[in-house]
Design a protein around this motif. Structure first.
Motif, PDB file in Angstrom:
ATOM      1  N   GLU A   1       0.820  -1.212   0.000  1.00  0.00           N
ATOM      2  CA  GLU A   1       0.000   0.000   0.000  1.00  0.00           C
ATOM      3  C   GLU A   1       0.853   1.262   0.000  1.00  0.00           C
ATOM      4  OE1 GLU A   1      -3.672   2.011  -0.036  1.00  0.00           O
ATOM      5  OE2 GLU A   1      -3.312  -0.160  -0.132  1.00  0.00           O
ATOM      6  N   MET A   2       1.942   1.259   0.756  1.00  0.00           N
ATOM      7  CA  MET A   2       2.774   2.451   0.883  1.00  0.00           C
ATOM      8  C   MET A   2       3.859   2.535  -0.190  1.00  0.00           C
ATOM      9  SD  MET A   2       1.493   4.089   3.453  1.00  0.00           S
ATOM     10  CE  MET A   2       2.781   5.325   3.588  1.00  0.00           C
ATOM     11  N   ILE A   3       4.465   1.413  -0.522  1.00  0.00           N
ATOM     12  CA  ILE A   3       5.636   1.417  -1.404  1.00  0.00           C
ATOM     13  C   ILE A   3       5.277   1.030  -2.830  1.00  0.00           C
ATOM     14  CG2 ILE A   3       7.973   0.487  -1.712  1.00  0.00           C
ATOM     15  CD1 ILE A   3       8.045  -0.068   1.287  1.00  0.00           C
ATOM     16  N   GLY A   4       4.232   0.224  -2.997  1.00  0.00           N
ATOM     17  CA  GLY A   4       3.880  -0.273  -4.314  1.00  0.00           C
ATOM     18  C   GLY A   4       4.361  -1.706  -4.490  1.00  0.00           C
ATOM     19  N   PRO A   5       4.385  -2.205  -5.729  1.00  0.00           N
ATOM     20  CA  PRO A   5       4.811  -3.595  -5.965  1.00  0.00           C
ATOM     21  C   PRO A   5       6.189  -3.920  -5.394  1.00  0.00           C
ATOM     22  CG  PRO A   5       3.828  -2.666  -7.950  1.00  0.00           C
ATOM     23  CD  PRO A   5       3.960  -1.536  -6.975  1.00  0.00           C
ATOM     24  N   ARG A   6       7.079  -2.937  -5.367  1.00  0.00           N
ATOM     25  CA  ARG A   6       8.414  -3.178  -4.805  1.00  0.00           C
ATOM     26  C   ARG A   6       8.377  -3.369  -3.293  1.00  0.00           C
ATOM     27  NH1 ARG A   6      11.559   1.841  -7.565  1.00  0.00           N
ATOM     28  NH2 ARG A   6       9.618   2.824  -6.880  1.00  0.00           N
ATOM     29  N   GLY A   7       7.259  -3.056  -2.675  1.00  0.00           N
ATOM     30  CA  GLY A   7       7.142  -3.197  -1.227  1.00  0.00           C
ATOM     31  C   GLY A   7       7.164  -4.627  -0.746  1.00  0.00           C
ATOM     32  N   VAL A   8       6.885  -5.600  -1.645  1.00  0.00           N
ATOM     33  CA  VAL A   8       6.907  -7.006  -1.237  1.00  0.00           C
ATOM     34  C   VAL A   8       8.291  -7.384  -0.711  1.00  0.00           C
ATOM     35  CG1 VAL A   8       6.645  -9.380  -2.056  1.00  0.00           C
ATOM     36  CG2 VAL A   8       5.075  -7.604  -2.848  1.00  0.00           C
ATOM     37  N   ALA A   9       9.338  -6.803  -1.291  1.00  0.00           N
ATOM     38  CA  ALA A   9      10.708  -7.113  -0.860  1.00  0.00           C
ATOM     39  C   ALA A   9      10.975  -6.640   0.565  1.00  0.00           C
ATOM     40  CB  ALA A   9      11.712  -6.479  -1.819  1.00  0.00           C
ATOM     41  N   PHE A  10      10.239  -5.627   1.019  1.00  0.00           N
ATOM     42  CA  PHE A  10      10.446  -5.079   2.359  1.00  0.00           C
ATOM     43  C   PHE A  10       9.471  -5.654   3.379  1.00  0.00           C
ATOM     44  CE2 PHE A  10      11.893  -1.930  -0.703  1.00  0.00           C
ATOM     45  CZ  PHE A  10      13.154  -1.630  -0.224  1.00  0.00           C
ATOM     46  N   ALA A  11       8.549  -6.503   2.935  1.00  0.00           N
ATOM     47  CA  ALA A  11       7.546  -7.055   3.836  1.00  0.00           C
ATOM     48  C   ALA A  11       8.147  -7.862   4.991  1.00  0.00           C
ATOM     49  CB  ALA A  11       6.538  -7.902   3.058  1.00  0.00           C
ATOM     50  N   PRO A  12       9.182  -8.699   4.769  1.00  0.00           N
ATOM     51  CA  PRO A  12       9.760  -9.439   5.908  1.00  0.00           C
ATOM     52  C   PRO A  12      10.306  -8.523   6.996  1.00  0.00           C
ATOM     53  CG  PRO A  12      10.429 -10.453   3.853  1.00  0.00           C
ATOM     54  CD  PRO A  12       9.755  -9.168   3.485  1.00  0.00           C
ATOM     55  N   TYR A  13      11.030  -7.482   6.593  1.00  0.00           N
ATOM     56  CA  TYR A  13      11.570  -6.556   7.602  1.00  0.00           C
ATOM     57  C   TYR A  13      10.451  -5.817   8.322  1.00  0.00           C
ATOM     58  CZ  TYR A  13      13.517  -2.369   9.686  1.00  0.00           C
ATOM     59  OH  TYR A  13      13.817  -1.360  10.574  1.00  0.00           O
ATOM     60  N   LEU A  14       9.484  -5.317   7.570  1.00  0.00           N
ATOM     61  CA  LEU A  14       8.411  -4.546   8.184  1.00  0.00           C
ATOM     62  C   LEU A  14       7.541  -5.423   9.086  1.00  0.00           C
ATOM     63  CD1 LEU A  14       7.361  -2.324   5.136  1.00  0.00           C
ATOM     64  CD2 LEU A  14       8.695  -1.641   7.140  1.00  0.00           C
ATOM     65  N   THR A  15       7.342  -6.683   8.706  1.00  0.00           N
ATOM     66  CA  THR A  15       6.582  -7.597   9.563  1.00  0.00           C
ATOM     67  C   THR A  15       7.331  -7.860  10.860  1.00  0.00           C
ATOM     68  OG1 THR A  15       5.628  -8.675   7.615  1.00  0.00           O
ATOM     69  CG2 THR A  15       5.492  -9.868   9.696  1.00  0.00           C
ATOM     70  N   THR A  16       8.636  -8.085  10.743  1.00  0.00           N
ATOM     71  CA  THR A  16       9.457  -8.295  11.947  1.00  0.00           C
ATOM     72  C   THR A  16       9.420  -7.069  12.840  1.00  0.00           C
ATOM     73  OG1 THR A  16      10.932  -9.740  10.683  1.00  0.00           O
ATOM     74  CG2 THR A  16      11.764  -8.888  12.773  1.00  0.00           C
ATOM     75  N   LEU A  17       9.541  -5.900  12.242  1.00  0.00           N
ATOM     76  CA  LEU A  17       9.504  -4.653  13.007  1.00  0.00           C
ATOM     77  C   LEU A  17       8.162  -4.486  13.711  1.00  0.00           C
ATOM     78  CD1 LEU A  17      11.024  -1.940  13.590  1.00  0.00           C
ATOM     79  CD2 LEU A  17       9.838  -1.006  11.588  1.00  0.00           C
ATOM     80  N   PHE A  18       7.077  -4.723  12.998  1.00  0.00           N
ATOM     81  CA  PHE A  18       5.742  -4.583  13.565  1.00  0.00           C
ATOM     82  C   PHE A  18       5.536  -5.551  14.737  1.00  0.00           C
ATOM     83  CE2 PHE A  18       1.272  -5.949  13.685  1.00  0.00           C
ATOM     84  CZ  PHE A  18       0.642  -4.738  13.904  1.00  0.00           C
ATOM     85  N   CYS A  19       5.887  -6.807  14.543  1.00  0.00           N
ATOM     86  CA  CYS A  19       5.693  -7.816  15.595  1.00  0.00           C
ATOM     87  C   CYS A  19       6.570  -7.525  16.809  1.00  0.00           C
ATOM     88  CB  CYS A  19       5.997  -9.211  15.054  1.00  0.00           C
ATOM     89  SG  CYS A  19       4.816  -9.798  13.817  1.00  0.00           S
ATOM     90  N   PHE A  20       7.808  -7.100  16.567  1.00  0.00           N
ATOM     91  CA  PHE A  20       8.739  -6.824  17.665  1.00  0.00           C
ATOM     92  C   PHE A  20       8.223  -5.672  18.524  1.00  0.00           C
ATOM     93  CE2 PHE A  20      12.868  -4.940  19.170  1.00  0.00           C
ATOM     94  CZ  PHE A  20      13.153  -5.942  20.082  1.00  0.00           C
ATOM     95  N   ILE A  21       7.816  -4.585  17.893  1.00  0.00           N
ATOM     96  CA  ILE A  21       7.294  -3.440  18.641  1.00  0.00           C
ATOM     97  C   ILE A  21       6.003  -3.812  19.355  1.00  0.00           C
ATOM     98  CG2 ILE A  21       6.379  -1.095  18.441  1.00  0.00           C
ATOM     99  CD1 ILE A  21       8.278  -0.656  16.105  1.00  0.00           C
ATOM    100  N   LEU A  22       5.136  -4.575  18.681  1.00  0.00           N
ATOM    101  CA  LEU A  22       3.861  -4.966  19.270  1.00  0.00           C
ATOM    102  C   LEU A  22       4.066  -5.807  20.523  1.00  0.00           C
ATOM    103  CD1 LEU A  22       0.756  -4.877  18.829  1.00  0.00           C
ATOM    104  CD2 LEU A  22       0.987  -7.051  17.616  1.00  0.00           C
TER     105      LEU A  22
END
Length: 263
Positions: A85-106
């Motif tokens: 939603e934020m980055i576009g199709p290239r955002g799939v490559a950043f999904a693992p990092y962002l998921t880890t970041l989200f879960c860690f902070i949560l």
């Protein structure tokens, strides 16, 4: 008037000192903070996330189990609603990092409302600052790699499409906004919300005990104080989820800006 007193082994009213807990190693030391409850909680959060995702995907099934469904839902939520939603199709490559970041902070935020723990590592500025620095370094690296060189990236980030005579004013503003305010705001926003939430819960919890200890006639006010604690705990849960989401969304937004071809 109630002065400062000791309630449930804690000082009332609470202060910043309540966030500096005695050391675990060496045990009980107040002048050595090598390994404290806060440090332990960080490692527990890391272990919980790693173990949960490993166990959930140890034997993936076509019809997912509850653990697998929750893990896939978390990843899918971050990938589809934040990364893409934020980055576009290239955002799939950043999904693992962002998921880890989200879960860690949560998970670290969630510790603030867990009975017998009731403090989040993110209520110490050091941990949000480290997370902000990691995201900061990542989006700068992504920008440099995307644009081909450091100077091309800086040109894209700092020089807006504006008349030349106003650029001496705009370039310092862009530099301050993109490279100083971003990591600072990321860290302080998360820290301030978790710090304030923990302090409010302390005030209403210990305040109830302080009032009833000072005078039994204050019992009704103590009950109201404890009811407020319960209500604030539900509010804190919403803040916990919101702050994990906001931190992750802003990180994705900064990555999107670094990948932009134009200012």
């Amino acid at each position: 008037m109630i002065g400062q007193s000791t309630v449930l082994a804690a000082e009332f009213p609470p202060s910043v000192e309540d966030f500096y807990l005695p050391s675990i190693l060496p045990w009980g030391a107040h002048d050595s903070y090598w390994f404290t409850k806060i440090t332990l909680l960080v490692w527990v959060a890391v272990a919980l996330i790693i173990i949960y995702f490993l166990v959930s995907y140890r034997k993936p099934q076509l019809v997912p189990t509850k653990k697998q469904w929750l893990a896939e839902s978390l990843y899918g939520f971050v990938r589809n609603n934040i990364s893409v939603e934020m980055i576009g199709p290239r955002g799939v490559a950043f999904a693992p990092y962002l998921t880890t970041l989200f879960c860690f902070i949560l998970v670290m935020n969630f510790f603030s409302i867990v009975p017998l723990i009731q403090i989040s590592p993110n209520s110490h500025i050091a941990f949000p600052a480290i997370l902000a620095v990691i995201s900061y370094v990542m989006f700068i690296y992504v920008g440099i790699r995307h644009h081909g060189s450091f100077f091309k990236y800086m040109k894209s980030a700092l020089i807006p499409p504006a008349p030349w005579f106003i650029l001496p004013l705009l370039i310092p503003i862009e530099f301050f906004s993109n490279f100083l305010v971003r990591p600072f705001s990321l860290a302080v926003r998360l820290f301030a919300n978790m710090f304030a939430g923990h302090m409010l819960l302390l005030v209403f919890t210990l305040g109830g005990f302080a009032m009833i200890s000072a005078n039994v006639w204050f019992a009704p006010f103590s009950i109201v104080s404890w009811i407020m604690t319960i209500a604030l705990t539900f509010l804190e849960f919403l803040v916990i989820c919101l702050q994990a989401y906001v931190f992750t969304v802003l990180t994705a937004s900064y990555v999107q800006g670094a990948l932009a071809d134009e200012h």
